[in-house]
Design an enzyme around this catalytic site. Structure first.
Site, PDB file in Angstrom:
ATOM      1  N   GLY A 140      85.198   8.027  74.076  1.00 55.94           N
ATOM      2  CA  GLY A 140      85.257   6.914  75.027  1.00 55.94           C
ATOM      3  C   GLY A 140      85.627   5.604  74.367  1.00 55.94           C
ATOM      4  O   GLY A 140      85.016   5.198  73.379  1.00 55.94           O
ATOM      5  N   GLY A 193      85.656   2.518  75.862  1.00 51.44           N
ATOM      6  CA  GLY A 193      85.196   1.342  76.610  1.00 51.44           C
ATOM      7  C   GLY A 193      84.569   0.332  75.655  1.00 51.44           C
ATOM      8  O   GLY A 193      84.807   0.366  74.447  1.00 51.44           O
ATOM      9  N   PHE A 194      83.753  -0.545  76.195  1.00 51.75           N
ATOM     10  CA  PHE A 194      83.147  -1.590  75.360  1.00 51.75           C
ATOM     11  C   PHE A 194      82.337  -0.999  74.222  1.00 51.75           C
ATOM     12  O   PHE A 194      82.442  -1.427  73.082  1.00 51.75           O
ATOM     13  CB  PHE A 194      82.258  -2.491  76.216  1.00 51.75           C
ATOM     14  N   GLY A 195      81.507   0.021  74.519  1.00 52.14           N
ATOM     15  CA  GLY A 195      80.641   0.592  73.505  1.00 52.14           C
ATOM     16  C   GLY A 195      81.417   1.326  72.425  1.00 52.14           C
ATOM     17  O   GLY A 195      81.247   1.064  71.233  1.00 52.14           O
ATOM     18  N   VAL A 231      87.535  15.041  76.640  1.00 52.55           N
ATOM     19  CA  VAL A 231      86.456  15.825  76.041  1.00 52.55           C
ATOM     20  C   VAL A 231      85.658  16.474  77.162  1.00 52.55           C
ATOM     21  O   VAL A 231      85.150  15.792  78.040  1.00 52.55           O
ATOM     22  CB  VAL A 231      85.540  14.937  75.186  1.00 52.55           C
ATOM     23  N   GLU A 291      81.520 -10.357  93.773  1.00 51.48           N
ATOM     24  CA  GLU A 291      82.813 -10.839  93.296  1.00 51.48           C
ATOM     25  C   GLU A 291      83.952 -10.374  94.200  1.00 51.48           C
ATOM     26  O   GLU A 291      84.852 -11.146  94.541  1.00 51.48           O
ATOM     27  CB  GLU A 291      83.029 -10.391  91.840  1.00 51.48           C
ATOM     28  N   ASP A 324      76.760   2.949  79.389  1.00 53.15           N
ATOM     29  CA  ASP A 324      76.281   3.341  80.718  1.00 53.15           C
ATOM     30  C   ASP A 324      75.640   4.719  80.747  1.00 53.15           C
ATOM     31  O   ASP A 324      74.871   5.030  81.645  1.00 53.15           O
ATOM     32  CB  ASP A 324      77.455   3.368  81.728  1.00 53.15           C
ATOM     33  N   ALA A 357      78.443  -4.516  79.909  1.00 51.52           N
ATOM     34  CA  ALA A 357      79.233  -4.523  78.678  1.00 51.52           C
ATOM     35  C   ALA A 357      78.424  -4.974  77.463  1.00 51.52           C
ATOM     36  O   ALA A 357      78.499  -4.371  76.393  1.00 51.52           O
ATOM     37  CB  ALA A 357      80.460  -5.419  78.855  1.00 51.52           C
ATOM     38  N   GLN A 358      77.638  -6.022  77.649  1.00 51.42           N
ATOM     39  CA  GLN A 358      76.823  -6.549  76.543  1.00 51.42           C
ATOM     40  C   GLN A 358      75.959  -5.474  75.886  1.00 51.42           C
ATOM     41  O   GLN A 358      75.867  -5.396  74.664  1.00 51.42           O
ATOM     42  CB  GLN A 358      75.862  -7.590  77.100  1.00 51.42           C
TER      43      GLN A 358
END
Lengths: 458, 458
Positions: free
Chosen positions: B11, B13-15, B79, B171, B308, B324-325
């Site tokens: 993955g 993403g952010f992580g 995967v 949003e 997540d 995300a943080q």
């Protein structure tokens, strides 16, 4: 509204949009109908196909372009038929619109000259969807090559064939050369993207037939520097999943290439064909409608045909090319002719095309241009190209963004819009891509599986 | 390469990306596997869904982010399985990769809580494809409304329901309010886009449950100014083509709305579920995997789960949110833990989340923020939001472009990326959209067909 002269415009490309804008503040009501909700700046579509720009950056919503023009309305709709005696056009949803004057700017679409099956393997470059499809194919090919160990297969994935060496083919192949040599330079660990083969082919004896020969030669040299080989006098006999078959000097040869892009030709849109039938208009072999010197269809003085759909002749009795400049000048002319008719009935003198010249860009800061008879190449031509294109981009926002993208690309060699979207990326499965004879061993042998060529990482 | 410690990251993403970057120049070999070739800046995806940004502007190719990190390679692959005792992961194409340490950052996907049929009518907002689908739906609804004369039908096309009033829902609905009130203000001739009904609904007693109450109230007031109604304590019972059924205080009510957007919840990815099964890991009801204080799976000290997909607890034993943080801090932590293990075998102290606060933006220059315990709203919060988001956008190019797009939008109220793409626009046919009882008359009656409300043009 009711009593005013009703102008219906079919198509919001360069011609249709110019016509609508030229009717601003005139005593007519304008209805612009398009299947898309946006005007597309086609000359930069190859940049979307090669990851340099995002679709939104070369498209302007038709509504926002015309939002301040009070006598114009925009309708999203697909015009499928016309009743020329009843003066109305019919939309796909059975709604019809009456017109007093009709401007048909329905454009062209990719043509495979009867080989429609080739479309599956060799997408054309006329729409945003085709452009993102090509972008997907190009980027995906490098991804597959990175994961394949068989050198023959890998070679095939790293071979890119562009069919058709007009401006679009030249621009596309040049951009692929840049991607391979510059953009992706450090991005892979098993392959060297710069080893990609890029082949630009055409049946004509040289590239850029619509340009003077010296410029075509310069273009070929610029392409060679980007690793693009030019093959001329080549007839395509077959295109399939694995590549293509081509005939040169009566010899048929296969080229193993997993990415083939079609810049080979266009034909008129479906509505263009219907229009010709309903009005008994003459057409050329690509379906373009022969128009009077005032751009109307013979016997139908209320129907103007402009842009790619029109077969109009220049002073030397040669057909005008299907380029934005011609469409725009014709759109403005048709609008003027209609205003004259409404206001005092006087006819305009016949349409005359004012040729400002041709341009083709070959990658980073290189282009060829034929401007008012001057032959320019290299950086100067590129600057002319950038200036001309920026001037024509319809909206302030697009203009600014496109300019910044260019500047950044040229500073960094990077391309920001390199997304592989759509299901092909989600349903990712290399089994489909790699020939079956190679799979079984690999699948069983764990050690061999991530068989990475370590040239670069060792 | 061969003998070095092998870290596989699932993955980008952010992580996953943070973990890969934190391993730069460390004595390990990193393989980052993602189904996509790009990192997506998810917090701005609602801007793509509402035509403010193009997908390419919030995505960075993973290869180019990691191109200068010599010990990292990127693979496009899906995967699908893991053999935790054999320490290998399996890709959809039957190729497997061995690891010494595995970091699973496989993220989450939209969840309809067992009502998968709703997906067809109410797209979620987790991927680029979903975002462009939502963009298409919103813009198309205004186009259809412009062409419909029946006021009830028109009302239904101009009603937008957003299900789920967390930051994404707030949003999205704020941005739809802006589109209706500002962006499209002058673009139509038969409808007034500002009459659109926008309804944000949630089962919870108030919006933004993860924010302090005073900020939620401020957000609701800002939304009201953009024409967004908030309905809380509402349970969705059904979603179909024509709208939805909702239950409030034991009363079921129908809302006729042709555009419904789902911001109602997420579940873990398919590989996340498989991973839990193969490792017998505990999960919560949305499928998140219970991890040890060092983010590994119980009994599998070589498998880190972050982002997540991880159910990690903060100091008060509450689960950390899927933002995300958290993912980024966890990615960095997992990378450090692996380096420690390789270098001297010492364990790291348990992971601790450093909470910088929460942010939600409500349209043009308005937001709410809870930063280090301070409650901020209005322009100040918007500036904080803009700053924080720009800082995190991965690439120079994206950062610059996004900033310019924002500035232009705020100056002009315009949104440049308002494209309706895909086949729905090509195969345009209003017959499908308008209820059958209304069609036959219209289809036959030419005069009635372009039945335009002339309020504005008269």
């Amino acid at each position: 509204m009711g009593e005013r002269w009703k102008v219906v415009i079919v198509g919001g490309g360069f011609g249709g949009l110019c016509a609508a804008q030229a009717l601003k503040s005139k005593p007519v009501d304008v209805t612009l109908i398009d299947r898309r909700n946006y005007h597309l700046f086609q000359p930069l579509l190859y940049q979307v196909a090669t990851g340099g720009l995002s679709p939104g950056e070369i498209a302007a919503p038709l509504r926002s372009v015309l939002s301040r023009q009070k006598n114009a309305r925009v309708l999203l709709g697909d015009v499928v038929d016309i009743d020329p005696s009843g003066r109305s056009v019919l939309l796909a949803d059975s709604v019809s619109f009456e017109y007093d004057s009709l401007i048909v700017a329905a454009g062209s679409q990719t043509s495979y000259f009867g080989h429609e099956a080739w479309q599956e393997w060799a997408p054309g470059l006329k729409s945003v969807e085709e452009a993102t499809n090509i972008r997907h194919k190009i980027l995906y090919a490098f991804e597959v090559a990175e994961r394949i160990s068989d050198p023959v297969q890998r070679r095939s994935w790293l071979t890119f064939a562009v069919v058709g060496a007009g401006p679009t083919g030249v621009e596309l192949s040049g951009a692929i050369g840049e991607i391979a040599r510059q953009t992706l330079q450090n991005d892979f660990r098993s392959i060297h993207p710069q080893e990609a083969q890029i082949i630009l082919m055409d049946g004509a004896p040289r590239l850029l037939m619509s340009f003077p020969e010296d410029l075509a030669q310069k273009a070929e040299r610029s392409l060679a520097k980007l690793g693009v080989q030019v093959k001329t006098g080549v007839m395509i006999k077959e295109i399939d999943k694995e590549g293509l078959a081509m005939e040169t000097d009566n010899r048929i040869e296969r080229l193993s290439a997993r990415t083939v892009i079609w810049a080979g030709g266009v034909t008129v849109s479906a509505f263009g064909k219907t229009l010709a039938k309903r009005t008994n208009a003459g057409t050329d072999k690509s379906g373009r409608i022969k128009v009077n010197p005032d751009l109307t269809i013979p016997n139908y003085p209320d129907i103007y045909v402009i842009g790619d759909l029109a077969l109009a002749l220049n002073a030397d009795a040669n057909p005008l090319p299907g380029v934005a400049q011609v469409a725009m000048q014709q759109g403005t002319y048709a609008a003027k002719a209609i205003v004259r008719k409404v206001q005092d009935g006087r006819p305009l003198p016949p349409f005359e095309y004012f040729d400002k010249g041709g341009l083709a860009v070959i990658g980073r800061a290189a282009a060829v241009a034929n401007i008012f008879g001057m032959h320019i190449s290299g950086l100067t031509a590129w600057l002319v190209w950038a200036f001309v294109h920026l001037r024509y981009i319809v909206q302030f926002q697009s203009r600014l963004l496109v300019f910044i993208q260019w500047a950044i690309q040229d500073l960094t060699f990077n391309r920001g819009a390199r997304l592989i979207t759509q299901s092909a990326a989600t349903d990712f499965n290399f089994n489909k891509e790699v020939s079956s004879h190679q799979r079984p061993d690999e699948a069983k042998n764990k050690e061999a599986a991530p068989s990475v060529d370590t040239r670069k990482t060792a």
